[in-house]
Design a protein around this motif. Structure first.
Motif, short mmCIF file in Angstrom:
data_model
loop_
_atom_site.label_atom_id
_atom_site.label_comp_id
_atom_site.label_asym_id
_atom_site.label_seq_id
_atom_site.Cartn_x
_atom_site.Cartn_y
_atom_site.Cartn_z
N HIS A 285 -25.18 -15.63 -33.73
CA HIS A 285 -26.10 -16.77 -33.76
C HIS A 285 -27.00 -16.75 -34.99
O HIS A 285 -27.18 -17.77 -35.64
CB HIS A 285 -26.96 -16.80 -32.49
CG HIS A 285 -26.15 -16.89 -31.23
ND1 HIS A 285 -25.29 -17.93 -30.95
CD2 HIS A 285 -26.06 -16.05 -30.18
CE1 HIS A 285 -24.72 -17.73 -29.78
NE2 HIS A 285 -25.16 -16.60 -29.29
N GLU B 107 -14.80 -12.35 -32.13
CA GLU B 107 -16.06 -12.92 -31.68
C GLU B 107 -16.11 -13.05 -30.17
O GLU B 107 -15.13 -13.41 -29.52
CB GLU B 107 -16.26 -14.29 -32.33
CG GLU B 107 -17.64 -14.86 -32.11
CD GLU B 107 -17.91 -16.10 -32.93
OE1 GLU B 107 -19.01 -16.65 -32.79
OE2 GLU B 107 -17.04 -16.53 -33.71
N ASP B 108 -17.28 -12.75 -29.62
CA ASP B 108 -17.63 -13.02 -28.22
C ASP B 108 -18.67 -14.12 -28.30
O ASP B 108 -19.86 -13.85 -28.49
CB ASP B 108 -18.19 -11.76 -27.55
CG ASP B 108 -18.68 -12.00 -26.13
OD1 ASP B 108 -18.71 -13.17 -25.68
OD2 ASP B 108 -19.07 -11.02 -25.49
N ARG B 109 -18.22 -15.36 -28.23
CA ARG B 109 -19.13 -16.49 -28.43
C ARG B 109 -20.19 -16.58 -27.34
O ARG B 109 -21.32 -16.97 -27.61
CB ARG B 109 -18.34 -17.78 -28.53
CG ARG B 109 -17.53 -17.83 -29.82
CD ARG B 109 -16.86 -19.14 -30.05
NE ARG B 109 -16.22 -19.12 -31.37
CZ ARG B 109 -15.19 -19.85 -31.69
NH1 ARG B 109 -14.68 -20.68 -30.82
NH2 ARG B 109 -14.69 -19.76 -32.90
N GLN B 110 -19.83 -16.21 -26.12
CA GLN B 110 -20.79 -16.29 -25.02
C GLN B 110 -21.99 -15.37 -25.24
O GLN B 110 -23.12 -15.74 -24.99
CB GLN B 110 -20.11 -15.96 -23.70
CG GLN B 110 -21.02 -16.06 -22.51
CD GLN B 110 -20.29 -15.80 -21.20
OE1 GLN B 110 -19.09 -15.52 -21.19
NE2 GLN B 110 -21.00 -15.87 -20.10
N ASN B 111 -21.73 -14.17 -25.73
CA ASN B 111 -22.80 -13.20 -25.95
C ASN B 111 -23.26 -13.12 -27.40
O ASN B 111 -24.13 -12.33 -27.73
CB ASN B 111 -22.36 -11.82 -25.45
CG ASN B 111 -22.17 -11.82 -23.95
OD1 ASN B 111 -23.11 -12.07 -23.21
ND2 ASN B 111 -20.95 -11.57 -23.50
N HIS C 122 -17.83 -5.67 -24.06
CA HIS C 122 -17.60 -7.05 -24.47
C HIS C 122 -16.15 -7.20 -24.91
O HIS C 122 -15.62 -6.33 -25.59
CB HIS C 122 -18.50 -7.43 -25.65
CG HIS C 122 -19.96 -7.27 -25.37
ND1 HIS C 122 -20.72 -8.24 -24.77
CD2 HIS C 122 -20.79 -6.22 -25.62
CE1 HIS C 122 -21.96 -7.81 -24.65
NE2 HIS C 122 -22.03 -6.59 -25.16
#
Length: 138
Positions: free
Chosen positions: A119, A98-102, A83
């Motif tokens: 999340h 942050e990896d917002r997609q994952n 990631h």
């Protein structure tokens, strides 16, 4: 619940609040408050932290690859997947990637790091410390 777990959960809650980023300022927000927010967003801390394997609680591990100092992204290998996490401004100035997609969030502290589910706010790997530093970079 055991005392060390309670202490860890309490610390994590405080850490989350400290690392929270605010949304865009509302149109009714005072100019003084906007100035304070702008100054705090510019004052992001940069620690010289290690690349390599981070050993965490419960036998977990996270691979972290940091590139050149000042780079705004890190590579994290978690549960067999690579990631790319982007540096995000935090109100505390602590390094927050942050990896917002994952939905992955990596928070760096000089003494430990934590990987979280962005999340739910639930820690995925806590009390992570470098096993053997390969490099110390930005």
């Amino acid at each position: 619940m055991q005392l060390p777990v309670r202490i860890s959960l309490t610390f994590l809650a405080v850490l989350l609040v400290a690392c929270a980023t605010g949304g865009p300022p509302s149109s009714t927000e005072s100019s003084d408050r906007k100035d304070v927010r702008a100054r705090s967003e510019r004052k992001q801390l940069d620690f010289r932290l290690a690349s390599g394997t981070y050993r965490c609680e419960l036998g977990q591990s996270v691979e972290v690859e940091r590139h050149v100092p000042g780079d705004r992204a890190i590579e994290v290998r978690w549960e067999g997947k690579q990631h790319t996490l982007q540096r995000q401004a935090s109100s505390s100035g602590l390094p927050r990637y942050e990896d917002r997609q994952n939905g992955l969030l990596w928070i760096d502290l000089p003494w430990k790091s934590v990987l979280m589910d962005a999340h739910s706010g639930r820690p995925l790997a806590n009390e992570c410390k470098p096993a053997a530093s390969r490099t110390a970079s930005g």
